[in-house]
Design an enzyme around this catalytic site. Structure first.
Site, PDB file in Angstrom:
ATOM      1  N   THR A 146     -26.312  56.926 -39.900  1.00  0.00           N
ATOM      2  CA  THR A 146     -27.394  57.759 -39.364  1.00  0.00           C
ATOM      3  C   THR A 146     -26.968  58.217 -37.968  1.00  0.00           C
ATOM      4  O   THR A 146     -26.250  59.193 -37.837  1.00  0.00           O
ATOM      5  CB  THR A 146     -28.735  57.002 -39.333  1.00  0.00           C
ATOM      6  OG1 THR A 146     -28.549  55.730 -38.697  1.00  0.00           O
ATOM      7  CG2 THR A 146     -29.267  56.782 -40.736  1.00  0.00           C
ATOM      8  N   LYS A 173     -24.024  49.839 -41.685  1.00  0.00           N
ATOM      9  CA  LYS A 173     -24.508  50.896 -40.812  1.00  0.00           C
ATOM     10  C   LYS A 173     -25.521  50.286 -39.859  1.00  0.00           C
ATOM     11  O   LYS A 173     -26.221  49.323 -40.189  1.00  0.00           O
ATOM     12  CB  LYS A 173     -25.125  52.058 -41.590  1.00  0.00           C
ATOM     13  CG  LYS A 173     -26.445  51.813 -42.289  1.00  0.00           C
ATOM     14  CD  LYS A 173     -27.688  51.807 -41.434  1.00  0.00           C
ATOM     15  CE  LYS A 173     -27.774  53.043 -40.574  1.00  0.00           C
ATOM     16  NZ  LYS A 173     -28.996  52.922 -39.651  1.00  0.00           N
ATOM     17  N   THR A 184     -31.235  43.302 -40.164  1.00  0.00           N
ATOM     18  CA  THR A 184     -31.334  44.323 -39.120  1.00  0.00           C
ATOM     19  C   THR A 184     -30.358  45.481 -39.283  1.00  0.00           C
ATOM     20  O   THR A 184     -29.948  46.074 -38.308  1.00  0.00           O
ATOM     21  CB  THR A 184     -31.181  43.723 -37.703  1.00  0.00           C
ATOM     22  OG1 THR A 184     -29.855  43.239 -37.523  1.00  0.00           O
ATOM     23  CG2 THR A 184     -32.160  42.605 -37.479  1.00  0.00           C
ATOM     24  N   GLU A 264     -26.633  52.402 -29.727  1.00  0.00           N
ATOM     25  CA  GLU A 264     -26.959  53.725 -29.197  1.00  0.00           C
ATOM     26  C   GLU A 264     -26.957  53.768 -27.677  1.00  0.00           C
ATOM     27  O   GLU A 264     -27.721  53.077 -27.017  1.00  0.00           O
ATOM     28  CB  GLU A 264     -28.320  54.171 -29.740  1.00  0.00           C
ATOM     29  CG  GLU A 264     -28.255  54.483 -31.213  1.00  0.00           C
ATOM     30  CD  GLU A 264     -29.614  54.722 -31.835  1.00  0.00           C
ATOM     31  OE1 GLU A 264     -29.690  55.543 -32.738  1.00  0.00           O
ATOM     32  OE2 GLU A 264     -30.577  54.070 -31.414  1.00  0.00           O
ATOM     33  N   ASN A 383     -32.355  57.792 -29.052  1.00  0.00           N
ATOM     34  CA  ASN A 383     -33.486  57.275 -29.820  1.00  0.00           C
ATOM     35  C   ASN A 383     -34.660  58.250 -29.875  1.00  0.00           C
ATOM     36  O   ASN A 383     -35.747  57.877 -30.277  1.00  0.00           O
ATOM     37  CB  ASN A 383     -33.936  55.934 -29.248  1.00  0.00           C
ATOM     38  CG  ASN A 383     -33.059  54.809 -29.726  1.00  0.00           C
ATOM     39  OD1 ASN A 383     -33.262  54.288 -30.807  1.00  0.00           O
ATOM     40  ND2 ASN A 383     -32.066  54.443 -28.942  1.00  0.00           N
ATOM     41  N   SER A 388     -34.825  53.963 -39.053  1.00  0.00           N
ATOM     42  CA  SER A 388     -34.807  52.544 -39.392  1.00  0.00           C
ATOM     43  C   SER A 388     -33.407  52.071 -39.648  1.00  0.00           C
ATOM     44  O   SER A 388     -32.491  52.861 -39.792  1.00  0.00           O
ATOM     45  CB  SER A 388     -35.623  52.318 -40.654  1.00  0.00           C
ATOM     46  OG  SER A 388     -34.971  52.848 -41.772  1.00  0.00           O
TER      47      SER A 388
END
Length: 388
Positions: A146, A173, A184, A264, A383, A388
């Site tokens: 993602t 991922k 998670t 991120e 973000n 998810s």
């Protein structure tokens, strides 16, 4: 080769059109046998995505013949329609492969609260099946990304007595919503060892407890967390239980480190090592408290060895310790001794990406490690699209 490094597995990754940008977004991993034993662990979040609810039931049967994964949509908080779509996806995979839908696990990742474009996903299953290959592991790993900047794979190969080899491979991922709560992230692990479902379950849970469950990027637990372990038995080797468990742990640990490295917006990877704890539970609680201290994470981004924030985090826990016996080291410099200042904080070299914090509770012999990352301005930017 990722999930196809182990014998008996094929995989594919394609662009089905689920993502508007045209990037790969659908992966298929198939266990060709001769055995199809499986185990899985899932999110501890009480709000579970439809594919999690489905796959939890599939894994209870102890056999999984295929896993279909999509990025570009989480299929979470989508009501009865979302579960129907998950069921339809499993049925489509079963039809194409000639398997039972009850042996097809489903995993999804992406934006929460939106329905998947089934008019694109279902035809994509057929396309992915047509492209299945023993060399398709890398493409599958790319298709589940993602906001990940890189795809994540790991492989461990071991030799049994007589020279026969067996392998554990995996893909993962995850770049955000990484917090202890079992998995998670989305992870598929494969092995060609001949291991029954019960042993797979024991090895996976033991590995997850000390790897994925101790990766904490942002304290946010996903609704879609899924980790699956599939065994084909194609090597014909029945490994020693301890050796097999260690191989699974090593692959999980490798993937977990890659997740933190790709967190991120992160510029620092932080290893929080708690030692001298009265119990492992105490060590984990303290490690998580330190890892989730946003002021500390911001300080580390600014290359400030602010040990006071470490002590403040420790003090919020129920762990056994005496405040005037706490010790803290940052990158090898004991900046706090016996609950007060220690060596000169200016001696701490914070220039490098990896930062190591050691918190000594001086209360026992237990220890634990939690991995986290710093918080940067890029974290907010990355973000802005919640996934998810």
């Amino acid at each position: 080769m990722s999930v196809t490094a182990a014998k008996g597995f094929t995989a594919a990754g394609i662009a089905a059109g689920i993502k508007e940008n045209g990037n790969p977004d659908l992966a298929l991993v198939v266990n060709e046998g001769p055995r199809r034993a499986a185990a899985g662990v899932f999110t501890a979040n009480r709000v579970k995505a439809a594919p999690v609810v489905w796959s939890e039931q599939v894994v209870k049967g102890g056999e999984v013949s295929a896993v279909v994964l999509n990025s570009g949509g989480a299929n979470a908080c989508t009501g009865p329609r979302g579960f129907q779509d998950t069921h339809a996806t499993a049925e489509r995979v079963a039809d194409v492969l000639g398997h039972s839908a009850a042996e097809v696990a489903v995993a999804s990742t992406g934006l929460i609260g939106t329905l998947l474009p089934m008019d694109k996903l279902l035809p994509g299953v057929g396309q992915a099946a047509a492209e299945l290959s023993a060399h398709g592991g890398e493409k599958a790993a790319i298709a589940i990304k993602t906001t990940d900047t890189v795809h994540k794979t790991a492989v461990v190969t071991a030799e049994a007595e007589g020279g026969a080899a067996w392998t554990v491979g995996g893909m993962a991922k995850g770049a955000g919503m990484l917090a202890p709560g079992l998995a998670t992230m989305l992870v598929v692990l494969t092995t060609d060892a001949d291991v029954p479902a019960a042993e797979l379950d024991a090895a996976l849970r033991a590995a997850t407890r000390t790897t994925f469950d101790r990766v904490d990027s942002d304290g946010a637990m996903s609704t879609n967390d899924t980790v699956l372990l599939l065994a084909s038995g194609a090597s014909g080797v029945r490994p020693d239980r301890a050796e097999f468990a260690e191989a699974v742990r090593a692959v999980c640990d490798d993937l977990g480190r890659q997740l933190i490295a790709d967190a991120e917006g992160a510029s620092k990877e932080i290893k929080v090592e708690v030692v001298g704890a009265a119990s492992e539970d105490d060590a984990v609680e303290v490690g998580r408290s330190i890892a989730r201290n946003n002021l500390l994470k911001c300080a580390i981004h600014g290359e400030d060895p602010n040990w006071g924030r470490v002590l403040a985090a420790i003090g919020t826990t129920s762990a056994a310790f005496e405040p005037d016996r706490l010790n803290v080291a940052i990158n090898g410099v004991w900046v706090c001794k016996n609950g007060s200042f220690g060596e000169d904080r200016d001696l701490v070299d914070m220039r490098y990406r990896e930062v190591r914090i050691v918190a000594d509770l001086a209360a026992g012999d237990a220890e634990a490690v939690i991995w986290t990352n710093d918080l940067t301005a890029d974290y907010v930017h990355e973000n802005s699209a919640y996934s998810s």
